[in-house]
Design a protein around this motif. Sequence first.
Motif, PDB file in Angstrom:
ATOM      1  N   PRO A   8       0.840  -1.207   0.000  1.00 21.48           N
ATOM      2  CA  PRO A   8       0.000   0.000   0.000  1.00 21.48           C
ATOM      3  C   PRO A   8       0.869   1.248   0.000  1.00 21.48           C
ATOM      4  CG  PRO A   8      -0.050  -1.062   2.139  1.00 21.48           C
ATOM      5  CD  PRO A   8       0.725  -1.968   1.234  1.00 21.48           C
ATOM      6  N   THR A   9       0.350   2.292  -0.605  1.00 17.21           N
ATOM      7  CA  THR A   9       1.061   3.562  -0.604  1.00 17.21           C
ATOM      8  C   THR A   9       0.926   4.217   0.763  1.00 17.21           C
ATOM      9  OG1 THR A   9      -0.845   4.876  -1.299  1.00 17.21           O
ATOM     10  CG2 THR A   9       0.527   3.905  -3.054  1.00 17.21           C
ATOM     11  N   ARG A  10       1.731   5.216   1.002  1.00 18.68           N
ATOM     12  CA  ARG A  10       1.695   5.948   2.261  1.00 18.68           C
ATOM     13  C   ARG A  10       0.321   6.578   2.468  1.00 18.68           C
ATOM     14  NH1 ARG A  10       3.000  11.040   4.404  1.00 18.68           N
ATOM     15  NH2 ARG A  10       4.189  10.925   6.323  1.00 18.68           N
ATOM     16  N   ASP A  11      -0.224   7.185   1.411  1.00 21.00           N
ATOM     17  CA  ASP A  11      -1.543   7.802   1.526  1.00 21.00           C
ATOM     18  C   ASP A  11      -2.630   6.774   1.805  1.00 21.00           C
ATOM     19  OD1 ASP A  11      -0.638  10.387   1.277  1.00 21.00           O
ATOM     20  OD2 ASP A  11      -1.170  10.594  -0.829  1.00 21.00           O
ATOM     21  N   GLU A  12      -2.503   5.578   1.236  1.00 20.77           N
ATOM     22  CA  GLU A  12      -3.478   4.520   1.505  1.00 20.77           C
ATOM     23  C   GLU A  12      -3.420   4.078   2.968  1.00 20.77           C
ATOM     24  OE1 GLU A  12      -3.776   2.435  -2.905  1.00 20.77           O
ATOM     25  OE2 GLU A  12      -2.271   1.717  -1.495  1.00 20.77           O
ATOM     26  N   VAL A  13      -2.209   3.994   3.511  1.00 22.73           N
ATOM     27  CA  VAL A  13      -2.050   3.622   4.916  1.00 22.73           C
ATOM     28  C   VAL A  13      -2.640   4.708   5.809  1.00 22.73           C
ATOM     29  CG1 VAL A  13      -0.368   3.201   6.754  1.00 22.73           C
ATOM     30  CG2 VAL A  13      -0.056   2.145   4.512  1.00 22.73           C
ATOM     31  N   LEU A  14      -2.348   5.954   5.498  1.00 23.65           N
ATOM     32  CA  LEU A  14      -2.905   7.058   6.280  1.00 23.65           C
ATOM     33  C   LEU A  14      -4.426   7.072   6.198  1.00 23.65           C
ATOM     34  CD1 LEU A  14      -0.343   9.873   5.441  1.00 23.65           C
ATOM     35  CD2 LEU A  14      -0.660   8.740   7.642  1.00 23.65           C
ATOM     36  N   GLN A  15      -4.960   6.804   5.020  1.00 25.65           N
ATOM     37  CA  GLN A  15      -6.413   6.751   4.839  1.00 25.65           C
ATOM     38  C   GLN A  15      -7.018   5.658   5.721  1.00 25.65           C
ATOM     39  OE1 GLN A  15      -8.628   8.586   2.755  1.00 25.65           O
ATOM     40  NE2 GLN A  15     -10.160   7.488   3.936  1.00 25.65           N
ATOM     41  N   LYS A  16      -6.388   4.493   5.743  1.00 23.12           N
ATOM     42  CA  LYS A  16      -6.893   3.380   6.555  1.00 23.12           C
ATOM     43  C   LYS A  16      -6.822   3.723   8.036  1.00 23.12           C
ATOM     44  CE  LYS A  16      -8.528  -0.690   7.225  1.00 23.12           C
ATOM     45  NZ  LYS A  16      -9.947  -0.935   6.992  1.00 23.12           N
ATOM     46  N   MET A  17      -5.735   4.373   8.452  1.00 26.58           N
ATOM     47  CA  MET A  17      -5.609   4.771   9.848  1.00 26.58           C
ATOM     48  C   MET A  17      -6.720   5.742  10.236  1.00 26.58           C
ATOM     49  SD  MET A  17      -1.469   5.136  10.098  1.00 26.58           S
ATOM     50  CE  MET A  17      -1.389   5.602  11.822  1.00 26.58           C
ATOM     51  N   CYS A  18      -7.012   6.684   9.353  1.00 26.29           N
ATOM     52  CA  CYS A  18      -8.098   7.635   9.624  1.00 26.29           C
ATOM     53  C   CYS A  18      -9.447   6.913   9.660  1.00 26.29           C
ATOM     54  CB  CYS A  18      -8.104   8.752   8.585  1.00 26.29           C
ATOM     55  SG  CYS A  18      -6.726   9.901   8.783  1.00 26.29           S
ATOM     56  N   ASP A  19      -9.616   5.930   8.783  1.00 29.75           N
ATOM     57  CA  ASP A  19     -10.852   5.138   8.791  1.00 29.75           C
ATOM     58  C   ASP A  19     -11.018   4.423  10.135  1.00 29.75           C
ATOM     59  OD1 ASP A  19     -11.309   5.905   6.168  1.00 29.75           O
ATOM     60  OD2 ASP A  19     -10.689   3.988   5.297  1.00 29.75           O
ATOM     61  N   ILE A  20      -9.930   3.844  10.634  1.00 23.99           N
ATOM     62  CA  ILE A  20      -9.983   3.140  11.919  1.00 23.99           C
ATOM     63  C   ILE A  20     -10.314   4.115  13.048  1.00 23.99           C
ATOM     64  CG2 ILE A  20      -8.558   1.954  13.651  1.00 23.99           C
ATOM     65  CD1 ILE A  20      -7.188   0.534  11.262  1.00 23.99           C
ATOM     66  N   ALA A  21      -9.785   5.328  12.950  1.00 25.30           N
ATOM     67  CA  ALA A  21     -10.020   6.320  13.999  1.00 25.30           C
ATOM     68  C   ALA A  21     -11.476   6.769  14.064  1.00 25.30           C
ATOM     69  CB  ALA A  21      -9.118   7.529  13.790  1.00 25.30           C
ATOM     70  N   GLN A  22     -12.216   6.621  12.982  1.00 27.12           N
ATOM     71  CA  GLN A  22     -13.598   7.093  12.995  1.00 27.12           C
ATOM     72  C   GLN A  22     -14.638   5.986  12.811  1.00 27.12           C
ATOM     73  OE1 GLN A  22     -14.222   9.911   9.871  1.00 27.12           O
ATOM     74  NE2 GLN A  22     -13.682   8.500   8.251  1.00 27.12           N
ATOM     75  N   VAL A  23     -14.212   4.743  12.743  1.00 24.03           N
ATOM     76  CA  VAL A  23     -15.152   3.644  12.536  1.00 24.03           C
ATOM     77  C   VAL A  23     -16.071   3.482  13.746  1.00 24.03           C
ATOM     78  CG1 VAL A  23     -13.689   1.803  13.445  1.00 24.03           C
ATOM     79  CG2 VAL A  23     -15.338   1.281  11.673  1.00 24.03           C
ATOM     80  N   ARG A  24     -17.300   3.135  13.474  1.00 19.44           N
ATOM     81  CA  ARG A  24     -18.245   2.840  14.557  1.00 19.44           C
ATOM     82  C   ARG A  24     -17.945   1.443  15.083  1.00 19.44           C
ATOM     83  NH1 ARG A  24     -23.516   5.755  14.281  1.00 19.44           N
ATOM     84  NH2 ARG A  24     -24.216   3.896  15.337  1.00 19.44           N
ATOM     85  N   VAL A  25     -18.153   1.246  16.366  1.00 23.41           N
ATOM     86  CA  VAL A  25     -17.811  -0.037  16.991  1.00 23.41           C
ATOM     87  C   VAL A  25     -19.041  -0.918  17.214  1.00 23.41           C
ATOM     88  CG1 VAL A  25     -15.714   0.864  18.046  1.00 23.41           C
ATOM     89  CG2 VAL A  25     -17.858   0.938  19.314  1.00 23.41           C
TER      90      VAL A  25
END
Length: 102
Positions: A8-25
């Motif tokens: 994955p690219t750096r931006d893809e990793v950052l995008q996934k990290m942001c997704d994890i930070a806002q995902v509903r549980v």
Amino acid sequence: MGKQSRAPTRDEVLQKMCDIAQVRVNDAVRLAYLSEEQADELAGLDLSALTEFKRSPSGAVEIKLADRLAVLEKVLELLEGDKPSGGEQFLRAFLEQGQKDG
């Protein structure tokens, strides 16, 4: 030979990290209440925030979730000193949306 997947690219990793930070549980909590007969429902659950799941023989459940603050702090650390990128633009939009939502 098997299909090679690209890193994955750096931006893809950052995008996934942001997704994890806002995902509903909600789905992680729902997992705790699924019976063995409902195992086919697992495929439809978003468990990206789930880091650990334990069910004891007595039925007690332990759920551990990703630390949202730690994820966002890591994203900011990775972006610090960089020129604006797609990941930074996403993070800014994410933080602005959070301020609007309350």
